[in-house]
Design a protein around this motif. Structure first.
Motif, mmCIF file in Angstrom:
data_model
loop_
_atom_site.group_PDB
_atom_site.id
_atom_site.type_symbol
_atom_site.label_atom_id
_atom_site.label_comp_id
_atom_site.label_asym_id
_atom_site.label_seq_id
_atom_site.Cartn_x
_atom_site.Cartn_y
_atom_site.Cartn_z
ATOM 1 N N ILE A 35 -33.369 16.270 6.470
ATOM 2 C CA ILE A 35 -34.552 16.075 5.479
ATOM 3 C C ILE A 35 -34.080 15.487 4.078
ATOM 4 O O ILE A 35 -34.886 14.597 3.898
ATOM 5 N N PRO A 36 -33.019 15.869 3.354
ATOM 6 C CA PRO A 36 -32.711 15.067 2.375
ATOM 7 C C PRO A 36 -32.316 13.848 2.622
ATOM 8 O O PRO A 36 -32.343 12.691 1.882
ATOM 9 N N ALA A 39 -35.237 11.616 3.299
ATOM 10 C CA ALA A 39 -35.790 11.189 1.782
ATOM 11 C C ALA A 39 -35.056 10.306 1.026
ATOM 12 O O ALA A 39 -35.622 9.445 0.384
ATOM 13 N N GLY A 40 -33.604 10.487 1.255
ATOM 14 C CA GLY A 40 -32.883 9.404 0.314
ATOM 15 C C GLY A 40 -33.085 7.866 0.940
ATOM 16 O O GLY A 40 -33.378 6.907 0.322
ATOM 17 N N ALA A 42 -35.865 6.943 2.487
ATOM 18 C CA ALA A 42 -37.152 6.539 1.844
ATOM 19 C C ALA A 42 -37.360 6.246 0.543
ATOM 20 O O ALA A 42 -37.899 5.208 0.054
ATOM 21 N N ILE A 43 -36.397 6.938 -0.396
ATOM 22 C CA ILE A 43 -36.048 6.602 -1.898
ATOM 23 C C ILE A 43 -35.606 4.855 -1.719
ATOM 24 O O ILE A 43 -36.117 4.233 -2.684
ATOM 25 N N ILE A 46 -38.358 2.408 -1.096
ATOM 26 C CA ILE A 46 -39.247 2.442 -2.210
ATOM 27 C C ILE A 46 -38.625 1.363 -3.231
ATOM 28 O O ILE A 46 -39.434 0.662 -3.878
ATOM 29 N N ILE A 47 -37.407 1.706 -3.334
ATOM 30 C CA ILE A 47 -36.733 0.679 -4.752
ATOM 31 C C ILE A 47 -36.318 -0.646 -4.115
ATOM 32 O O ILE A 47 -35.677 -1.415 -4.866
ATOM 33 N N HIS A 49 -34.151 -1.264 -1.556
ATOM 34 C CA HIS A 49 -32.829 -1.430 -0.848
ATOM 35 C C HIS A 49 -32.678 -1.491 0.631
ATOM 36 O O HIS A 49 -31.878 -1.892 1.330
ATOM 37 N N LEU A 55 -42.002 3.297 5.214
ATOM 38 C CA LEU A 55 -41.918 4.693 4.551
ATOM 39 C C LEU A 55 -42.570 5.806 5.312
ATOM 40 O O LEU A 55 -42.106 6.955 5.317
ATOM 41 N N CYS A 59 -41.488 9.457 6.338
ATOM 42 C CA CYS A 59 -42.001 10.574 5.820
ATOM 43 C C CYS A 59 -42.562 11.547 7.158
ATOM 44 O O CYS A 59 -42.384 12.729 7.090
ATOM 45 N N ALA A 62 -39.232 13.232 8.349
ATOM 46 C CA ALA A 62 -38.990 14.428 7.197
ATOM 47 C C ALA A 62 -40.128 15.793 7.671
ATOM 48 O O ALA A 62 -39.421 17.029 7.446
ATOM 49 N N VAL A 63 -41.284 15.384 7.912
ATOM 50 C CA VAL A 63 -42.226 16.373 8.013
ATOM 51 C C VAL A 63 -41.798 16.989 9.288
ATOM 52 O O VAL A 63 -41.930 18.485 9.404
ATOM 53 N N CYS A 66 -38.783 19.268 9.037
ATOM 54 C CA CYS A 66 -39.333 20.653 8.297
ATOM 55 C C CYS A 66 -39.799 21.714 9.162
ATOM 56 O O CYS A 66 -39.569 22.889 9.263
ATOM 57 N N LEU A 234 -25.956 7.065 -2.659
ATOM 58 C CA LEU A 234 -27.163 7.939 -2.567
ATOM 59 C C LEU A 234 -26.889 8.872 -1.330
ATOM 60 O O LEU A 234 -26.765 9.941 -1.666
#
Lengths: 276, 254
Positions: A35-36, A39-40, A42-43, A46-47, A49, A55, A59, A62-63, A66, A234
């Protein structure tokens, strides 16, 4: 190891269920780690890289991870109950010559040996391997640092804690034989045994933070030297900091394992006397 | 939700239960500090801040929190032990007044007293700590991404309803509630990522929310684990107080 091997051999009919239980437990830890990490990623997308990945897909993944966690835990619990009741039946058959009270006390200590002692170790090893693969993809030095921290937290510290706990228990057993029953003595013994266990858990938490800061510093240095890119930094930090939970549990599991070994030794001692 | 008769009987034990909660909360604040330091470091790496400053900040925060967490874990055990001892004292003093009762009944009452001890030392502190942890994590997340933070108390609430012993809820309902709680956590992470995409949040805020969800769920999972102790404790309480009242009723009749 021999005693654990004997117990596992005795419970051979439950082998397939044990494997499934370990797998479910390891998958739960792995999904919890993903999960993290997802999410990493995904970040990073977004930025800018990681432009080649979607994305939305991250998501959704990750869902799904969970939601899978409680499902995996429930399935694992079902197998745990089956293994426990199967172990109890096998132990009853193997200890039928023993007095009822002693047999019930030994069964109580031994029936949870797999799910409380053996399974957490196996699941933690699989989890650590997955985390090391994720970290090792980017840099060998950080992977080595992670490996040494997992070995300390997952093997060295639990073994030290368990042997210390065992020696305290033996000391208290010797003093009980030598003195009359005394409630204050009993409470003092309980306090000492509990303090040993608490000190080990506290030391695990302290070392987890220490290793985290060592890794963060290593990542900063490698990034500044250009050896590690931002994605590596990251994902490495996220993976490492979110990977401690299964290892911190092992200090308690080692205590239980020592208790199991004590019970198993008592049983083999009693059986030898009966044979004589 | 919790056994009121036992709680009101347990005068000094209450103090240690509260202290246990406070100590665990201190540990949580230390953990949030570590998460903040790590998240800020990663954000600063991306922004290009000085490496020396980052390393210094990380070391100072981690050194402080390391020792706080160490003493909090040991303190939590101590408080749990002391609350168990105080509960034991109170219950044994009540039992000693029933010396005339049958041996078997006294034996059962003693066993029930042991379960009630476990209820006070293991379950009650977790029952108070889990909601406090949820509120603390929500407040910490609010500072970095309030939209995502709104989903966290929903997740905690659903999990608490599923985990607290309640005869009206079936097993399937509990499972559905726990799944819904995890879904809220996942949606919280997704909302945070979308806020980052829309430039309404920073990288460190996003990372904090992601790592804080673990701190939100951990006490709730521990509470779930101590549920069998809670159920056994409540049954033991009913049996224990019935035994005390029965013996008092018998004495009055004589």
């Amino acid at each position: 190891m021999k005693t654990v091997g004997k117990l596992l051999k005795m419970c051979k009919p439950l082998e397939s269920r044990m494997r499934v239980q370990v797998l479910l437990s390891a998958m739960e830890h792995l999904f919890s780690l993903m999960i993290p990490v997802l999410a990493g990623y995904a970040i990073l997308q977004i930025i800018g890289h990681r432009k080649n990945l979607s994305l939305t897909a991250f998501c959704i993944a990750a869902v799904l991870c969970c939601i899978s966690l409680p499902v995996l835990r429930k399935a694992g619990q079902k197998y745990t109950m089956e293994i426990r009741s199967g172990t109890e039946d096998i132990l009853r058959v193997n200890m039928e010559n023993m007095a009822d009270g002693k047999r019930d006390s030994h069964i109580l200590r031994l029936k949870g040996f797999f799910d409380e002692a053996v399974s957490p170790f196996c699941a933690a090893v699989l989890h650590a391997i997955a985390a090391l693969i994720l970290i090792g993809r980017y840099n060998l030095l950080t992977a080595l640092l992670a490996l040494s921290s997992y070995l300390v937290l997952g093997a060295v510290l639990p073994m030290l804690a368990a042997s210390r706990s065992r020696s305290v228990r033996e000391e208290s057993r010797d003093s009980e034989e030598n003195t009359e029953e005394d409630t204050d003595e009993y409470e003092q013994t309980e306090l000492i045994e509990g303090e040993v266990s608490a000190r080990s858990k506290a030391a695990s938490e302290l070392l987890a933070v220490l290793f985290s800061v060592m890794l963060v510093i290593a990542v900063i240095l490698l990034y500044r030297q250009g050896v590690l890119n931002y994605e590596g930094s990251l994902i490495t930090v996220l993976t490492f900091m979110c990977s401690f939970e299964p290892l911190l549990v092992l200090t308690g599991a080692a205590d239980i394992l020592m208790d199991v070994l004590d019970a198993a030794e008592e049983i083999s001692g009693t059986q030898e006397k009966t044979d004589e | 939700m919790f056994e009121k008769r036992l709680y009101s009987l347990n005068g000094e034990g209450k103090k240690y239960i509260r202290l246990n909660v406070l100590v665990q909360w201190g540990g949580l604040l230390a953990e949030i500090a570590v998460i903040y330091a790590a998240a800020l470091t990663l954000d600063a790496l991306y922004s290009g801040l000085s490496g020396g400053f980052l390393a210094f900040f990380a070391i100072m925060t981690a050194t402080g929190t390391m020792f706080v967490r160490y003493f909090c874990v040991r303190g939590s055990f101590r408080c749990g032990f002391l609350s168990a001892m105080k509960t034991r004292e109170v219950l044994h003093s009540r039992l000693s007044l029933k010396a005339d009762a049958e041996k078997e009944e006294r034996q059962k009452a003693t066993e029930n007293a042991e379960r009630m001890e476990k209820y006070c030392s293991e379950y009650l502190p977790q029952l108070y700590y889990a909601p406090l942890a949820a509120v603390t994590v929500t407040v910490a997340a609010c500072f970095v991404c309030w939209k995502a933070a709104l989903l966290l108390p929903a997740a905690a609430g659903l999990y608490l309803i599923a985990v607290i012993p309640n005869e009206k809820l079936t097993r399937k309902t509990r499972d559905v509630l726990i799944c819904a709680a995890y879904l809220c956590v996942a949606l919280g992470i997704v909302v945070c990522l979308l806020e980052l995409k829309n430039h309404n949040a920073h990288i460190y805020g996003c990372l904090m929310v992601i790592m804080l969800t673990g701190e939100l769920l951990r006490p709730l999972r521990l509470l779930e684990k101590s549920r069998p102790a809670a159920e056994e404790g409540r049954k033991a309480c009913d049996a224990f107080f019935t035994f005390l009242e029965k013996e008092e009723g018998g004495e009055k009749a004589r």
